[in-house]
Design a protein around this motif. Structure first.
Motif, short mmCIF file in Angstrom:
data_model
loop_
_atom_site.label_atom_id
_atom_site.label_comp_id
_atom_site.label_asym_id
_atom_site.label_seq_id
_atom_site.Cartn_x
_atom_site.Cartn_y
_atom_site.Cartn_z
N TYR A 79 4.13 -14.08 4.93
CA TYR A 79 4.48 -12.83 4.26
C TYR A 79 5.78 -12.26 4.81
N ARG A 139 7.32 -8.31 4.99
CA ARG A 139 7.02 -6.89 4.79
C ARG A 139 8.29 -6.12 4.54
N ARG A 186 -1.85 -1.19 -3.98
CA ARG A 186 -2.22 -0.61 -2.69
C ARG A 186 -1.56 -1.37 -1.53
N SER A 187 -1.21 -2.64 -1.77
CA SER A 187 -0.67 -3.48 -0.68
C SER A 187 0.72 -4.02 -0.95
N TRP A 188 1.09 -4.14 -2.23
CA TRP A 188 2.29 -4.89 -2.60
C TRP A 188 3.36 -4.00 -3.23
N MET A 247 -4.15 -5.61 3.47
CA MET A 247 -4.25 -6.34 2.21
C MET A 247 -5.46 -7.28 2.21
N ASN A 274 5.39 -13.56 -0.52
CA ASN A 274 4.25 -14.32 -0.01
C ASN A 274 4.46 -15.79 -0.36
N SER A 321 0.01 -4.41 7.87
CA SER A 321 0.11 -4.52 6.41
C SER A 321 -0.64 -5.73 5.89
N GLU A 363 -5.14 -2.19 -7.96
CA GLU A 363 -5.59 -2.68 -6.65
C GLU A 363 -4.44 -3.32 -5.89
N LEU A 364 -3.65 -4.15 -6.58
CA LEU A 364 -2.54 -4.84 -5.93
C LEU A 364 -1.49 -3.85 -5.44
N MET A 413 4.74 -2.05 2.83
CA MET A 413 4.18 -2.90 1.79
C MET A 413 4.64 -4.34 1.95
N ASP A 434 -8.63 -5.28 2.04
CA ASP A 434 -8.75 -4.56 0.77
C ASP A 434 -9.23 -5.47 -0.35
#
Length: 375
Positions: A338, A340, A251-253, A230, A348, A226, A248-249, A344, A233
């Protein structure tokens, strides 16, 4: 298919996780790499060494701190810390330059850890083992430190530390800490008003960051995947002209993500506020973004992170932290940690050597604060 692949760079070899084969650069053998990751998932010896080291270090006083360091660190040791300490390689020097002055200033110090993990370093092909701790060093701020006048009240130094353990010794340390956060606690104003919130930052929402026991290796692999997705990406902010930042964010968060930023930037909550209060202004304030890579990246359980020396080189165009454009490229030394949740990222914690960055721009924050009385 997804997996780790070896990328050969000019300066170093790095292993990266790919969800697809769309960007196939370098050669890889998935079975061998997974075997390399899982070859050793028991890091109890390394964890116990660091816990013993902390117990000895935190209870030592004066010159005994030097003796503790000499007992636990290797002869070829290197310590990396934020400005003005930078790099140190000698136990006695590190004791006299950092630890003894800090402990003299912060009486009755407590180490209040929020995250404690260990793992193999992706950057060197999962060969070296590192132990990471993050939290606060709390004490009674009774004496001057770095020109910052004491408050005689409780004060917290945000810290995160990566320790490389080899043959029963600590061979490398990256200890990053938030000095401007201490300044604000005692009433100083080192920077213009920040876009995020200032507060003494808590640990993970789940309160499960202290991984003293052995963990399921599969969970750490998911976390590392993950984090890597990020990072890749957002590299070079490549979606800037393709997607709205919030998309965009996403996609990871997770939607309710929390970004615990350093003093001068602050903390922010939810994707929309993160885009508004940090990510958007940050991207708009720099040009010539150069990624220098990381020295260590690892994960265990639902937690992971990385550090670089430096991670990024950026040229300010004006506006970042209320500062003007300088036209000078500057280095950012950063630790990111981070948490998870599912596939996602949910939280952070970030440590940026802003004193070093702004000194490269011609602004000595430590000198300014030493010359100005508390507000």
């Amino acid at each position: 298919s997804p997996g780790y692949r070896c990328l050969n760079h000019a300066k170093h070899r790095e292993w990266k996780y790919f969800r697809t084969n769309d960007d196939d650069c370098g050669s890889w053998r998935n079975n061998d790499i997974r075997k390399g990751i899982n070859m050793t998932t028991n890091f109890q010896n390394e964890k116990n060494l660091i816990r013993e080291y902390y117990t000895a270090l935190d209870s030592a006083k004066g010159n005994d701190i030097t003796k503790v360091l000499q007992n636990y660190i290797s002869e070829d040791y290197i310590w990396r810390g934020f400005h003005p300490f930078n790099e140190q390689s000698d136990a006695e020097e590190l004791s006299k330059v950092f630890w003894q002055p800090f402990r003299h200033a912060f009486k009755n110090m407590q180490r209040r850890m929020d995250i404690f993990i260990a793992g193999k370093n992706q950057i060197d092909g999962f060969e070296s083992v590192w132990v990471v701790s993050m939290g606060h060093l709390m004490g009674l701020f009774d004496n001057e430190w770095l020109g910052i006048q004491p408050s005689r009240k409780m004060a917290f130094l945000r810290y995160c530390e990566f320790n490389k353990v080899q043959d029963g010794k600590i061979t490398e340390t990256a200890m990053f800490f938030d000095i401007p956060h201490v300044m604000i606690q005692v009433g100083l104003t080192p920077f213009p008003p920040q876009t995020g919130a200032h507060l003494v930052q808590p640990g993970p929402m789940t309160h499960e960051g202290l991984l003293f026991d052995q963990q399921d290796a599969a969970e750490g692999e998911k976390t590392l995947a993950s984090i890597n997705f990020m990072v890749e990406d957002m590299r070079d902010w490549k979606h800037t002209n393709e997607l709205p930042l919030v998309d965009e964010l996403r996609r990871s968060w997770k939607e309710d993500m929390i970004w615990w930023g350093p003093a001068g930037i602050g903390a922010t909550y939810t994707i929309e506020r993160y885009a508004e209060q940090h990510s958007g202004p940050f991207r708009a304030s720099f040009k010539d973004r150069i990624s220098n890579g990381h020295l260590c990246k690892l994960a265990e359980g639902h937690f992971g992170g990385f550090f670089g020396w430096p991670n990024l080189t950026l040229t300010p165009t004006g506006g970042f932290m209320g500062m003007p454009a300088t036209g000078k490229p500057g280095d950012m030394r950063v630790i990111d940690m981070y948490r998870r949740e599912g596939d996602m990222l949910a939280e952070n914690w970030i440590f940026i050597d802003l004193l070093h960055f702004w000194k490269q721009q011609g602004v000595d924050i430590l000198e300014r604060m030493a010359q100005n009385p508390r507000n």
